[in-house]
Design a protein around this motif. Structure first.
Motif, PDB file in Angstrom:
ATOM      1  N   ASP A 258      51.958  33.675  18.442  1.00  0.00           N
ATOM      2  CA  ASP A 258      52.473  32.879  19.554  1.00  0.00           C
ATOM      3  C   ASP A 258      52.437  33.733  20.815  1.00  0.00           C
ATOM      4  O   ASP A 258      52.218  34.951  20.759  1.00  0.00           O
ATOM      5  N   GLU A 259      52.670  33.108  21.972  1.00  0.00           N
ATOM      6  CA  GLU A 259      52.507  33.794  23.256  1.00  0.00           C
ATOM      7  C   GLU A 259      53.429  35.006  23.392  1.00  0.00           C
ATOM      8  O   GLU A 259      53.003  36.073  23.843  1.00  0.00           O
ATOM      9  N   ARG A 260      54.696  34.862  22.993  1.00  0.00           N
ATOM     10  CA  ARG A 260      55.632  35.975  23.141  1.00  0.00           C
ATOM     11  C   ARG A 260      55.251  37.149  22.246  1.00  0.00           C
ATOM     12  O   ARG A 260      55.233  38.306  22.682  1.00  0.00           O
ATOM     13  N   SER A 261      54.941  36.863  20.992  1.00  0.00           N
ATOM     14  CA  SER A 261      54.565  37.934  20.064  1.00  0.00           C
ATOM     15  C   SER A 261      53.304  38.648  20.538  1.00  0.00           C
ATOM     16  O   SER A 261      53.190  39.886  20.457  1.00  0.00           O
ATOM     17  N   ARG A 262      52.322  37.858  21.018  1.00  0.00           N
ATOM     18  CA  ARG A 262      51.074  38.463  21.494  1.00  0.00           C
ATOM     19  C   ARG A 262      51.345  39.369  22.700  1.00  0.00           C
ATOM     20  O   ARG A 262      50.797  40.467  22.794  1.00  0.00           O
ATOM     21  N   HIS A 283      63.035  48.701  25.030  1.00  0.00           N
ATOM     22  CA  HIS A 283      64.097  48.360  25.974  1.00  0.00           C
ATOM     23  C   HIS A 283      63.535  47.621  27.185  1.00  0.00           C
ATOM     24  O   HIS A 283      64.176  46.692  27.709  1.00  0.00           O
ATOM     25  N   ASP A 284      62.331  48.010  27.631  1.00  0.00           N
ATOM     26  CA  ASP A 284      61.710  47.305  28.755  1.00  0.00           C
ATOM     27  C   ASP A 284      61.456  45.851  28.404  1.00  0.00           C
ATOM     28  O   ASP A 284      61.738  44.928  29.190  1.00  0.00           O
ATOM     29  N   LEU A 285      60.931  45.635  27.226  1.00  0.00           N
ATOM     30  CA  LEU A 285      60.628  44.271  26.799  1.00  0.00           C
ATOM     31  C   LEU A 285      61.906  43.482  26.528  1.00  0.00           C
ATOM     32  O   LEU A 285      61.961  42.251  26.758  1.00  0.00           O
ATOM     33  N   ALA A 286      62.936  44.170  26.039  1.00  0.00           N
ATOM     34  CA  ALA A 286      64.220  43.499  25.801  1.00  0.00           C
ATOM     35  C   ALA A 286      64.794  42.964  27.104  1.00  0.00           C
ATOM     36  O   ALA A 286      65.353  41.852  27.165  1.00  0.00           O
ATOM     37  N   ALA A 287      64.629  43.745  28.173  1.00  0.00           N
ATOM     38  CA  ALA A 287      65.120  43.312  29.480  1.00  0.00           C
ATOM     39  C   ALA A 287      64.330  42.110  29.989  1.00  0.00           C
ATOM     40  O   ALA A 287      64.887  41.191  30.615  1.00  0.00           O
ATOM     41  N   VAL A 288      63.000  42.076  29.704  1.00  0.00           N
ATOM     42  CA  VAL A 288      62.153  40.970  30.151  1.00  0.00           C
ATOM     43  C   VAL A 288      62.567  39.666  29.480  1.00  0.00           C
ATOM     44  O   VAL A 288      62.649  38.601  30.122  1.00  0.00           O
ATOM     45  N   TYR A 289      62.827  39.726  28.163  1.00  0.00           N
ATOM     46  CA  TYR A 289      63.115  38.503  27.406  1.00  0.00           C
ATOM     47  C   TYR A 289      64.612  38.247  27.232  1.00  0.00           C
ATOM     48  O   TYR A 289      65.002  37.246  26.617  1.00  0.00           O
TER      49      TYR A 289
END
Length: 315
Positions: A258-262, A283-289
């Protein structure tokens, strides 16, 4: 009636009834040679009678008598080829094969003795054995090369004897120009062929993959630098598969997400910054989502598992 009487005389010429029992089946070579030399030779009349029985009736016992009475001939011929470093017993065995071929093809109506006919077949079989086993790589394939192979050694011996050289000197001295010309003229071959055969015979075999030495150390042989692993078929196939997986395969695997996993996988593993560092951290990606770093790790782990399955199917 005369023919019948002659055949009766022939049938009792050799004893015992089983002709092969005259020769030891296995064991000592000297015992075999001694037994072969004890076998009585056939008279011309006996030989003719046995040959006709074999030709007309396929008599196996008659063939055995013809073979047995000429075993001493094979021993004598094989002894002439002992200078090639091959076992005398093997030479005799190959010569016996040639003798049996000669007996099978012998025509008693030609008016010649079997010994004259068989010598060709015996020598031919021994020649073939020597050429196949004297070197790992064939040294003689054409007719002129075979002629040189079996005459060069004896002619060099003759030159050595004329010059009064020591026994071991022949192996150290190369042929002179006059000797090369004499050999070429005598054997009716080109002098270049003489020089080439001399080079072949003077060179020894080299083990491509030598055995370990007594102290357990691996010996270094030509195989170590002759092999080109980059062009080995299996290695080339594996390399091509890796290239496919690194390009088309990765794209196919990413398409299953899916788009998020990719996006998470691409940011974590497929992107490289200008300074050589990796992509975004958990942590960077955690902040994005707007989720925890642990949740990003779980999504990444599930996505990688799904990609591995897709890559396995693609491969």
């Amino acid at each position: 009636m005369t023919t019948h009487s002659g055949a009766a005389t022939i049938s009792t010429a050799l004893a015992p009834a089983n002709p092969w029992s005259l020769v030891p089946p296995l064991g000592n070579l000297d015992a075999y040679i001694t037994a072969a030399n004890r076998i009585p030779m056939l008279t011309p009349e006996e030989e003719l009678g046995y040959a006709k029985k074999l030709k007309e009736n396929g008599d196996v016992e008659a063939a055995g008598r013809l073979v047995l009475s000429h075993l001493r001939l094979v021993v004598s011929i094989a002894r002439q080829y002992m200078g090639y470093g091959l076992p005398h017993g093997d030479l005799i065995q190959e010569g016996n094969v040639g003798l049996m071929k000669a007996v099978k093809r012998f025509d008693p109506d030609q008016g010649v003795r079997l010994v004259s006919y068989a010598m060709h077949w015996i020598k031919a079989e021994i020649h073939e054995y020597i050429l196949k086993n004297w070197r790992m790589v064939k040294v003689a394939t054409t007719k002129s090369q075979r002629k040189l192979f079996f005459n060069l050694r004896s002619m060099k011996q003759g030159f050595k004897a004329e010059a009064g050289m020591e026994d071991g000197a022949m192996h150290r001295e190369t042929l002179s120009e006059s000797e090369i010309d004499a050999m070429a003229a005598h054997l009716n071959v080109k002098r270049e062929d003489v020089m080439e055969m001399e080079t072949r015979l003077s060179g020894g075999d080299v083990l491509l993959d030598p055995s370990p030495s007594d102290d357990g150390e691996q010996a270094y042989g030509p195989i170590a630098y002759l092999a080109d692993a980059s062009h080995e078929p299996t290695a080339m196939i594996e390399s091509r598969q890796r290239d496919y997986l690194a390009t088309d395969g990765i794209q196919e695997a990413l398409a299953t997400l899916d788009e998020r996993s990719r996006h998470i996988v691409e940011e974590r593993w497929l992107k490289v910054n200008d300074d050589g560092s990796g992509g975004m951290t958990l942590h960077d990606l955690a902040a994005v989502y707007g989720v925890s770093a642990e949740r990003i790790r779980q999504i990444e782990s599930a996505a990688m598992k799904k990609m591995r399955k897709a890559l396995a199917e693609y491969a």
